[in-house]
Design an enzyme around this catalytic site. Structure first.
Site, short mmCIF file in Angstrom:
data_model
loop_
_atom_site.label_atom_id
_atom_site.label_comp_id
_atom_site.label_asym_id
_atom_site.label_seq_id
_atom_site.Cartn_x
_atom_site.Cartn_y
_atom_site.Cartn_z
N HIS A 123 0.78 -1.10 -0.16
CA HIS A 123 -0.05 0.11 0.02
C HIS A 123 0.82 1.19 -0.16
O HIS A 123 2.09 1.02 0.27
CB HIS A 123 -0.77 -0.16 1.14
CG HIS A 123 -1.99 0.80 1.57
ND1 HIS A 123 -1.38 2.18 2.01
CD2 HIS A 123 -3.19 0.84 1.23
CE1 HIS A 123 -2.59 2.86 1.88
NE2 HIS A 123 -3.62 2.32 1.73
N ASP A 200 3.00 -5.81 7.56
CA ASP A 200 1.88 -5.03 7.51
C ASP A 200 0.52 -5.83 7.50
O ASP A 200 0.39 -6.65 6.59
CB ASP A 200 1.81 -4.14 6.15
CG ASP A 200 0.66 -3.28 5.75
OD1 ASP A 200 -0.52 -3.79 6.50
OD2 ASP A 200 0.69 -2.32 4.99
N GLN A 203 -4.47 -5.74 6.51
CA GLN A 203 -5.61 -6.76 5.95
C GLN A 203 -5.57 -7.87 6.56
O GLN A 203 -6.71 -8.75 6.36
CB GLN A 203 -5.47 -6.77 4.50
CG GLN A 203 -5.54 -5.38 3.81
CD GLN A 203 -7.09 -4.72 3.70
OE1 GLN A 203 -7.87 -5.12 4.08
NE2 GLN A 203 -7.25 -3.56 3.35
N LYS A 226 -10.21 -1.27 10.39
CA LYS A 226 -10.38 -2.20 9.54
C LYS A 226 -11.17 -3.68 10.11
O LYS A 226 -11.42 -4.73 9.27
CB LYS A 226 -9.09 -2.62 8.49
CG LYS A 226 -8.75 -1.50 7.73
CD LYS A 226 -7.73 -1.61 6.80
CE LYS A 226 -7.03 -0.59 6.16
NZ LYS A 226 -7.70 0.05 5.04
N CYS A 366 -4.87 2.99 -3.47
CA CYS A 366 -3.99 3.22 -2.63
C CYS A 366 -2.49 2.54 -2.86
O CYS A 366 -1.86 2.28 -2.18
CB CYS A 366 -4.20 3.60 -0.95
SG CYS A 366 -5.10 4.77 -0.88
C1 PLP Z 1 -2.24 -3.27 3.44
C2 PLP Z 1 -2.57 -1.69 3.93
N1 PLP Z 1 -1.51 -1.31 4.40
C3 PLP Z 1 -1.86 0.13 5.16
C4 PLP Z 1 -2.95 0.64 4.86
C5 PLP Z 1 -3.14 2.07 5.51
O1 PLP Z 1 -4.23 1.91 6.31
P1 PLP Z 1 -4.49 3.21 7.39
O2 PLP Z 1 -4.80 4.55 6.37
O3 PLP Z 1 -5.78 2.90 8.11
O4 PLP Z 1 -3.29 3.83 7.91
C6 PLP Z 1 -3.94 0.08 4.17
C7 PLP Z 1 -5.40 0.90 4.13
O5 PLP Z 1 -6.06 0.43 3.35
C8 PLP Z 1 -3.81 -1.33 3.58
O6 PLP Z 1 -4.72 -1.79 2.95
#
Ligand code: PLP
Length: 409
Positions: A123, A200, A203, A226, A366
Protein backbone atom coordinates in the site's frame (compact mmCIF):
# COMPACT_ATOMS: atom_id res chain seq x y z
CA UNK A 1 -21.76 -21.47 7.68
CA UNK A 2 -19.00 -21.38 10.25
CA UNK A 3 -20.34 -18.26 11.90
CA UNK A 4 -23.94 -17.18 12.37
CA UNK A 5 -24.07 -14.35 9.84
CA UNK A 6 -27.72 -13.48 10.55
CA UNK A 7 -26.93 -13.09 14.25
CA UNK A 8 -23.85 -11.02 13.46
CA UNK A 9 -25.78 -8.75 11.10
CA UNK A 10 -28.20 -7.89 13.89
CA UNK A 11 -25.27 -6.34 15.80
CA UNK A 12 -24.51 -3.83 13.02
CA UNK A 13 -27.07 -0.99 13.00
CA UNK A 14 -25.70 0.46 9.74
CA UNK A 15 -26.67 -2.69 7.83
CA UNK A 16 -30.30 -1.60 8.26
CA UNK A 17 -29.54 1.38 6.07
CA UNK A 18 -31.01 1.87 2.63
CA UNK A 19 -29.24 3.67 -0.19
CA UNK A 20 -32.10 5.27 -2.10
CA UNK A 21 -34.66 2.47 -2.41
CA UNK A 22 -32.20 -0.37 -2.05
CA UNK A 23 -30.87 -2.13 1.04
CA UNK A 24 -27.19 -1.46 1.64
CA UNK A 25 -24.82 -4.13 0.33
CA UNK A 26 -21.51 -3.13 1.87
CA UNK A 27 -18.58 -4.62 -0.04
CA UNK A 28 -15.88 -2.06 0.78
CA UNK A 29 -14.49 -3.71 3.89
CA UNK A 30 -10.86 -3.48 2.83
CA UNK A 31 -11.23 0.31 3.03
CA UNK A 32 -12.93 0.21 6.42
CA UNK A 33 -15.21 -2.22 8.22
CA UNK A 34 -18.56 -1.46 9.80
CA UNK A 35 -18.89 -1.34 13.61
CA UNK A 36 -21.05 -3.53 15.84
CA UNK A 37 -23.23 -1.85 18.46
CA UNK A 38 -20.92 -3.22 21.17
CA UNK A 39 -18.11 -1.00 19.83
CA UNK A 40 -20.38 2.01 19.37
CA UNK A 41 -21.76 1.51 22.91
CA UNK A 42 -18.24 1.34 24.36
CA UNK A 43 -17.56 4.83 23.02
CA UNK A 44 -20.78 6.22 24.46
CA UNK A 45 -20.15 4.44 27.75
CA UNK A 46 -16.70 5.98 28.10
CA UNK A 47 -17.90 9.50 27.33
CA UNK A 48 -21.01 9.25 29.49
CA UNK A 49 -19.57 7.43 32.52
CA UNK A 50 -15.81 7.78 32.94
CA UNK A 51 -14.31 10.31 30.55
CA UNK A 52 -11.00 11.31 32.16
CA UNK A 53 -7.35 11.55 31.21
CA UNK A 54 -5.16 8.48 31.71
CA UNK A 55 -1.97 7.90 33.71
CA UNK A 56 -2.25 11.25 35.50
CA UNK A 57 -5.04 11.40 38.02
CA UNK A 58 -5.75 9.81 41.35
CA UNK A 59 -9.47 10.38 41.06
CA UNK A 60 -11.85 7.48 40.42
CA UNK A 61 -12.65 8.23 36.80
CA UNK A 62 -9.00 8.65 35.83
CA UNK A 63 -8.21 5.31 37.43
CA UNK A 64 -11.13 3.68 35.61
CA UNK A 65 -10.10 5.20 32.28
CA UNK A 66 -6.48 4.13 32.78
CA UNK A 67 -7.52 0.58 33.65
CA UNK A 68 -9.81 0.27 30.62
CA UNK A 69 -7.15 1.82 28.33
CA UNK A 70 -4.43 -0.58 29.51
CA UNK A 71 -6.81 -3.55 29.48
CA UNK A 72 -7.51 -2.80 25.81
CA UNK A 73 -3.77 -2.82 25.10
CA UNK A 74 -3.49 -6.23 26.78
CA UNK A 75 -6.41 -7.55 24.68
CA UNK A 76 -4.75 -6.43 21.45
CA UNK A 77 -1.46 -7.99 22.59
CA UNK A 78 -3.20 -11.33 23.19
CA UNK A 79 -5.08 -11.06 19.88
CA UNK A 80 -1.83 -10.84 17.88
CA UNK A 81 0.11 -13.28 20.05
CA UNK A 82 2.37 -10.66 21.64
CA UNK A 83 3.72 -11.81 24.99
CA UNK A 84 4.23 -8.35 26.52
CA UNK A 85 1.44 -5.74 26.42
CA UNK A 86 4.11 -3.01 26.66
CA UNK A 87 5.32 -4.04 23.21
CA UNK A 88 2.00 -2.77 21.81
CA UNK A 89 2.16 0.95 20.98
CA UNK A 90 -1.04 2.86 20.22
CA UNK A 91 -0.77 4.91 17.04
CA UNK A 92 -3.34 6.74 14.91
CA UNK A 93 -3.38 3.97 12.29
CA UNK A 94 -0.97 1.58 10.60
CA UNK A 95 0.37 4.43 8.45
CA UNK A 96 1.63 6.10 11.63
CA UNK A 97 2.98 2.77 12.90
CA UNK A 98 5.09 2.33 9.75
CA UNK A 99 6.26 5.95 9.89
CA UNK A 100 7.28 5.47 13.51
CA UNK A 101 9.58 2.61 12.53
CA UNK A 102 10.90 4.33 9.40
CA UNK A 103 11.80 7.47 11.37
CA UNK A 104 12.84 6.13 14.74
CA UNK A 105 14.52 2.84 13.83
CA UNK A 106 15.23 3.81 10.22
CA UNK A 107 17.03 7.11 10.81
CA UNK A 108 19.21 5.48 13.48
CA UNK A 109 20.06 2.32 11.55
CA UNK A 110 19.82 2.84 7.78
CA UNK A 111 22.72 4.53 6.00
CA UNK A 112 24.08 5.17 2.51
CA UNK A 113 24.87 1.88 0.78
CA UNK A 114 22.22 -0.06 2.72
CA UNK A 115 19.16 -1.57 1.08
CA UNK A 116 15.51 -1.44 2.08
CA UNK A 117 13.35 -4.19 0.59
CA UNK A 118 9.61 -3.82 0.01
CA UNK A 119 7.23 -5.88 -2.12
CA UNK A 120 5.30 -5.06 -5.27
CA UNK A 121 2.11 -5.42 -3.22
CA UNK A 122 2.62 -2.62 -0.71
CA UNK A 123 0.00 0.00 0.00
CA UNK A 124 1.26 3.59 -0.37
CA UNK A 125 1.71 3.51 3.42
CA UNK A 126 4.20 0.71 2.90
CA UNK A 127 6.01 2.42 0.03
CA UNK A 128 6.36 6.12 0.76
CA UNK A 129 7.81 6.01 4.32
CA UNK A 130 10.58 3.68 3.06
CA UNK A 131 11.12 5.62 -0.14
CA UNK A 132 11.54 8.78 1.95
CA UNK A 133 13.89 6.98 4.36
CA UNK A 134 15.95 5.89 1.34
CA UNK A 135 16.07 9.50 0.13
CA UNK A 136 17.07 10.80 3.59
CA UNK A 137 19.73 8.15 4.17
CA UNK A 138 21.11 7.45 0.70
CA UNK A 139 19.97 3.82 0.96
CA UNK A 140 18.50 1.96 -2.03
CA UNK A 141 14.88 0.83 -2.20
CA UNK A 142 14.46 -2.63 -3.76
CA UNK A 143 11.19 -4.27 -4.72
CA UNK A 144 10.26 -7.96 -4.66
CA UNK A 145 8.19 -8.39 -7.86
CA UNK A 146 4.90 -10.22 -8.24
CA UNK A 147 4.36 -13.20 -10.51
CA UNK A 148 1.84 -13.27 -13.36
CA UNK A 149 -0.75 -14.92 -11.14
CA UNK A 150 -0.55 -12.31 -8.41
CA UNK A 151 1.80 -14.01 -5.96
CA UNK A 152 5.10 -12.74 -4.62
CA UNK A 153 8.07 -13.97 -6.62
CA UNK A 154 9.87 -15.80 -3.82
CA UNK A 155 12.78 -16.84 -6.06
CA UNK A 156 13.40 -13.16 -6.76
CA UNK A 157 13.04 -12.44 -3.02
CA UNK A 158 15.87 -14.90 -2.30
CA UNK A 159 18.15 -12.88 -4.59
CA UNK A 160 16.97 -9.40 -3.59
CA UNK A 161 17.32 -9.91 0.16
CA UNK A 162 21.07 -9.91 0.79
CA UNK A 163 23.72 -8.82 3.26
CA UNK A 164 23.11 -5.15 2.36
CA UNK A 165 19.43 -5.44 3.36
CA UNK A 166 18.58 -3.62 6.58
CA UNK A 167 14.83 -4.14 6.67
CA UNK A 168 12.22 -6.03 4.67
CA UNK A 169 8.61 -4.88 4.77
CA UNK A 170 5.69 -6.85 3.39
CA UNK A 171 1.91 -6.93 3.44
CA UNK A 172 0.61 -10.17 4.89
CA UNK A 173 -2.50 -9.82 2.72
CA UNK A 174 -2.57 -7.63 -0.38
CA UNK A 175 -5.25 -4.93 -0.26
CA UNK A 176 -5.59 -5.15 -4.04
CA UNK A 177 -5.09 -8.80 -5.00
CA UNK A 178 -6.13 -10.51 -1.79
CA UNK A 179 -3.00 -12.68 -1.97
CA UNK A 180 -1.76 -13.95 1.39
CA UNK A 181 2.02 -13.66 1.36
CA UNK A 182 4.49 -16.01 2.97
CA UNK A 183 5.85 -13.36 5.33
CA UNK A 184 7.32 -16.05 7.58
CA UNK A 185 9.73 -17.10 4.84
CA UNK A 186 10.51 -13.46 4.05
CA UNK A 187 11.29 -12.96 7.74
CA UNK A 188 13.59 -15.97 7.69
CA UNK A 189 15.41 -14.59 4.64
CA UNK A 190 15.71 -11.20 6.34
CA UNK A 191 17.08 -12.70 9.56
CA UNK A 192 19.56 -14.93 7.71
CA UNK A 193 20.96 -11.71 6.26
CA UNK A 194 21.01 -9.81 9.55
CA UNK A 195 17.99 -7.68 8.57
CA UNK A 196 14.64 -7.06 10.25
CA UNK A 197 11.12 -7.58 8.93
CA UNK A 198 8.04 -5.39 9.37
CA UNK A 199 4.75 -7.09 8.55
CA UNK A 200 1.85 -4.91 7.40
CA UNK A 201 -1.15 -6.58 9.01
CA UNK A 202 -3.75 -4.00 7.91
CA UNK A 203 -5.66 -6.61 5.89
CA UNK A 204 -4.58 -9.80 7.64
CA UNK A 205 -5.24 -9.01 11.32
CA UNK A 206 -8.98 -8.41 10.70
CA UNK A 207 -9.44 -11.60 8.69
CA UNK A 208 -7.19 -14.41 9.90
CA UNK A 209 -5.47 -15.63 13.05
CA UNK A 210 -2.22 -13.72 13.57
CA UNK A 211 0.60 -14.67 15.92
CA UNK A 212 3.60 -12.35 15.81
CA UNK A 213 5.74 -14.85 17.71
CA UNK A 214 4.93 -17.63 15.27
CA UNK A 215 5.54 -15.30 12.32
CA UNK A 216 8.86 -14.46 13.95
CA UNK A 217 8.61 -10.89 12.70
CA UNK A 218 10.21 -7.81 14.30
CA UNK A 219 7.44 -5.24 13.78
CA UNK A 220 3.75 -5.68 13.03
CA UNK A 221 1.18 -2.97 12.33
CA UNK A 222 -2.60 -2.81 12.10
CA UNK A 223 -5.45 -0.29 11.89
CA UNK A 224 -8.43 -0.84 14.20
CA UNK A 225 -10.98 0.63 11.78
CA UNK A 226 -10.53 -2.31 9.40
CA UNK A 227 -11.37 -4.81 12.17
CA UNK A 228 -14.64 -3.50 13.64
CA UNK A 229 -12.91 -0.79 15.68
CA UNK A 230 -13.10 3.00 15.41
CA UNK A 231 -11.09 5.22 13.08
CA UNK A 232 -8.13 7.17 14.46
CA UNK A 233 -6.46 4.28 16.27
CA UNK A 234 -3.94 1.67 15.25
CA UNK A 235 -1.13 -0.37 16.67
CA UNK A 236 2.56 -0.90 16.25
CA UNK A 237 3.87 -4.07 17.82
CA UNK A 238 7.64 -4.42 18.06
CA UNK A 239 10.09 -6.76 19.71
CA UNK A 240 10.63 -5.19 23.12
CA UNK A 241 14.42 -5.20 22.84
CA UNK A 242 14.18 -3.31 19.53
CA UNK A 243 11.64 -0.81 20.85
CA UNK A 244 13.75 -0.22 23.97
CA UNK A 245 16.79 0.62 21.85
CA UNK A 246 14.89 2.94 19.49
CA UNK A 247 14.84 6.69 20.11
CA UNK A 248 11.45 8.36 20.62
CA UNK A 249 9.87 9.79 17.50
CA UNK A 250 7.51 12.36 18.99
CA UNK A 251 8.06 14.39 22.11
CA UNK A 252 5.68 15.71 24.76
CA UNK A 253 3.78 14.73 27.87
CA UNK A 254 3.65 11.12 29.11
CA UNK A 255 6.69 10.01 27.09
CA UNK A 256 9.19 11.59 29.48
CA UNK A 257 10.64 10.60 32.84
CA UNK A 258 12.53 13.78 33.80
CA UNK A 259 12.54 17.17 32.12
CA UNK A 260 14.77 20.19 32.64
CA UNK A 261 15.33 23.09 30.25
CA UNK A 262 18.57 21.47 29.13
CA UNK A 263 17.53 17.86 28.66
CA UNK A 264 14.94 15.16 29.10
CA UNK A 265 14.91 11.43 29.73
CA UNK A 266 12.42 8.95 28.36
CA UNK A 267 9.67 6.94 29.96
CA UNK A 268 9.59 3.15 29.70
CA UNK A 269 7.69 1.20 27.02
CA UNK A 270 5.11 1.69 25.68
CA UNK A 271 4.82 5.30 26.85
CA UNK A 272 8.13 6.38 25.27
CA UNK A 273 6.29 6.26 21.93
CA UNK A 274 2.96 7.72 23.08
CA UNK A 275 3.49 11.46 23.42
CA UNK A 276 0.52 13.48 24.65
CA UNK A 277 -2.98 12.46 25.63
CA UNK A 278 -3.73 9.26 23.73
CA UNK A 279 -6.92 8.33 21.89
CA UNK A 280 -8.45 6.85 25.03
CA UNK A 281 -12.03 6.22 23.89
CA UNK A 282 -11.04 4.62 20.61
CA UNK A 283 -8.39 2.43 22.26
CA UNK A 284 -11.00 1.13 24.71
CA UNK A 285 -13.45 0.51 21.85
CA UNK A 286 -10.69 -1.33 19.97
CA UNK A 287 -10.49 -3.70 22.93
CA UNK A 288 -14.21 -4.35 22.50
CA UNK A 289 -13.76 -4.96 18.76
CA UNK A 290 -11.05 -7.50 19.58
CA UNK A 291 -13.39 -9.13 22.13
CA UNK A 292 -16.04 -9.41 19.42
CA UNK A 293 -13.69 -11.07 16.93
CA UNK A 294 -12.17 -13.32 19.58
CA UNK A 295 -15.63 -14.52 20.62
CA UNK A 296 -16.34 -15.49 17.00
CA UNK A 297 -12.91 -17.12 16.76
CA UNK A 298 -10.49 -15.98 14.07
CA UNK A 299 -10.38 -19.49 12.58
CA UNK A 300 -14.14 -19.17 12.01
CA UNK A 301 -13.79 -15.64 10.63
CA UNK A 302 -11.23 -16.98 8.15
CA UNK A 303 -13.39 -20.00 7.25
CA UNK A 304 -16.35 -17.73 6.46
CA UNK A 305 -14.10 -15.59 4.33
CA UNK A 306 -12.77 -18.58 2.38
CA UNK A 307 -16.33 -19.70 1.73
CA UNK A 308 -17.67 -16.37 0.53
CA UNK A 309 -14.54 -15.58 -1.50
CA UNK A 310 -14.67 -18.96 -3.22
CA UNK A 311 -18.29 -18.31 -4.15
CA UNK A 312 -17.53 -14.76 -5.34
CA UNK A 313 -14.57 -15.92 -7.46
CA UNK A 314 -16.74 -18.58 -9.07
CA UNK A 315 -19.54 -16.14 -9.87
CA UNK A 316 -17.32 -13.28 -11.04
CA UNK A 317 -15.20 -15.46 -13.31
CA UNK A 318 -18.42 -16.67 -14.97
CA UNK A 319 -18.84 -13.14 -16.33
CA UNK A 320 -17.10 -13.09 -19.69
CA UNK A 321 -16.22 -9.41 -19.74
CA UNK A 322 -14.85 -9.36 -16.18
CA UNK A 323 -11.20 -9.95 -15.46
CA UNK A 324 -10.04 -10.60 -11.91
CA UNK A 325 -6.69 -9.06 -10.99
CA UNK A 326 -4.64 -11.50 -8.97
CA UNK A 327 -5.21 -15.08 -7.88
CA UNK A 328 -8.45 -16.72 -9.00
CA UNK A 329 -7.73 -19.90 -7.05
CA UNK A 330 -9.02 -19.66 -3.51
CA UNK A 331 -5.89 -20.96 -1.74
CA UNK A 332 -3.81 -18.53 0.34
CA UNK A 333 -6.15 -15.72 -0.49
CA UNK A 334 -8.30 -13.30 1.45
CA UNK A 335 -11.71 -11.83 0.68
CA UNK A 336 -10.52 -8.98 -1.52
CA UNK A 337 -11.25 -9.20 -5.24
CA UNK A 338 -10.16 -6.48 -7.63
CA UNK A 339 -11.52 -6.71 -11.12
CA UNK A 340 -11.94 -4.90 -14.39
CA UNK A 341 -14.75 -4.90 -16.89
CA UNK A 342 -13.77 -4.88 -20.55
CA UNK A 343 -16.50 -2.38 -21.49
CA UNK A 344 -17.27 -0.37 -18.37
CA UNK A 345 -14.86 1.96 -16.57
CA UNK A 346 -14.57 1.07 -12.86
CA UNK A 347 -15.85 4.51 -11.82
CA UNK A 348 -18.96 4.11 -13.98
CA UNK A 349 -19.44 0.61 -12.60
CA UNK A 350 -19.04 1.81 -9.00
CA UNK A 351 -21.46 4.70 -9.53
CA UNK A 352 -24.08 2.49 -11.18
CA UNK A 353 -23.78 -0.17 -8.46
CA UNK A 354 -24.16 2.52 -5.80
CA UNK A 355 -27.58 3.32 -7.28
CA UNK A 356 -28.47 -0.28 -6.47
CA UNK A 357 -27.21 0.13 -2.91
CA UNK A 358 -23.98 -1.79 -3.56
CA UNK A 359 -20.84 -0.15 -2.16
CA UNK A 360 -17.58 -1.19 -3.79
CA UNK A 361 -14.26 0.63 -4.09
CA UNK A 362 -12.99 1.97 -7.40
CA UNK A 363 -9.65 3.57 -8.23
CA UNK A 364 -6.03 2.74 -7.53
CA UNK A 365 -6.74 1.40 -4.01
CA UNK A 366 -3.79 3.39 -2.61
CA UNK A 367 -1.42 1.06 -4.45
CA UNK A 368 -0.72 2.88 -7.73
CA UNK A 369 2.40 0.95 -8.76
CA UNK A 370 0.66 -2.40 -8.25
CA UNK A 371 -2.57 -1.48 -10.05
CA UNK A 372 -0.57 0.07 -12.92
CA UNK A 373 1.47 -3.12 -13.25
CA UNK A 374 -1.74 -4.61 -14.66
CA UNK A 375 -1.75 -1.94 -17.39
CA UNK A 376 -4.78 -0.20 -15.92
CA UNK A 377 -5.04 3.05 -13.98
CA UNK A 378 -8.04 1.98 -11.94
CA UNK A 379 -9.90 -1.14 -10.91
CA UNK A 380 -13.10 -2.09 -9.11
CA UNK A 381 -12.75 -3.91 -5.80
CA UNK A 382 -15.22 -5.93 -3.73
CA UNK A 383 -14.10 -6.96 -0.27
CA UNK A 384 -15.94 -9.07 2.27
CA UNK A 385 -16.27 -9.40 6.01
CA UNK A 386 -18.08 -11.38 8.68
CA UNK A 387 -21.51 -9.91 7.94
CA UNK A 388 -21.48 -10.47 4.16
CA UNK A 389 -23.61 -13.19 2.59
CA UNK A 390 -23.55 -15.14 -0.65
CA UNK A 391 -26.85 -13.39 -1.46
CA UNK A 392 -24.89 -10.13 -1.44
CA UNK A 393 -22.38 -11.65 -3.87
CA UNK A 394 -25.34 -12.54 -6.08
CA UNK A 395 -26.56 -8.93 -5.82
CA UNK A 396 -23.12 -7.74 -6.96
CA UNK A 397 -23.06 -10.12 -9.94
CA UNK A 398 -26.65 -9.27 -10.94
CA UNK A 399 -25.76 -5.58 -10.56
CA UNK A 400 -22.78 -5.95 -12.90
CA UNK A 401 -24.99 -7.76 -15.44
CA UNK A 402 -27.53 -4.96 -15.27
CA UNK A 403 -24.80 -2.36 -15.88
CA UNK A 404 -23.53 -4.46 -18.81
CA UNK A 405 -27.00 -4.44 -20.39
CA UNK A 406 -27.19 -0.66 -19.98
CA UNK A 407 -23.79 -0.08 -21.56
CA UNK A 408 -24.57 -2.43 -24.44
CA UNK A 409 -27.58 -0.36 -25.48
C1 PLP B 1 -2.26 -3.23 3.32
C2 PLP B 1 -2.55 -1.87 3.86
N1 PLP B 1 -1.60 -1.20 4.50
C3 PLP B 1 -1.80 0.02 5.03
C4 PLP B 1 -3.03 0.64 4.91
C5 PLP B 1 -3.20 1.98 5.51
O1 PLP B 1 -4.17 1.97 6.51
P1 PLP B 1 -4.53 3.31 7.28
O2 PLP B 1 -5.03 4.27 6.24
O3 PLP B 1 -5.59 2.91 8.25
O4 PLP B 1 -3.29 3.79 7.92
C6 PLP B 1 -4.06 -0.02 4.25
C7 PLP B 1 -5.37 0.63 4.06
O5 PLP B 1 -6.13 0.30 3.19
C8 PLP B 1 -3.81 -1.30 3.71
O6 PLP B 1 -4.77 -1.98 3.06
Amino acid sequence: MTIDVAKIRADFPILERRIGDAPLVYLDNAATSQKPKQVIDALTDYYTRYNANVHRGVHTMSVEATEAFEAARAKVAKFIGARQPESVIWTRNISEAINLVAYSWGDANVHAGDEIVITAMEHHSGIVPWQQLALRSGATLRIIPRTGNGRLDMDAARKIINSKTKIVTAVQMSSVLGSVNDVKTLGKLAHENGALILVDGAQSAPHMPVDVEDLDCDFFGLSAHKMLGPTGIGVLWGRPELLKAMPPWMFGGDMILEVSYEKASWNELPYKFEAGTPNIADAIATGVAVDYLSALGMENVRAHEIEITGYALKRLTELERVEVLGPTDNADRGGIISFNHADVHPHDLGTALDRMGIAIRTGHHCAMPLVRSYDVVAAARASFYIYNTTAEVDALVEGIKQVERYFQK
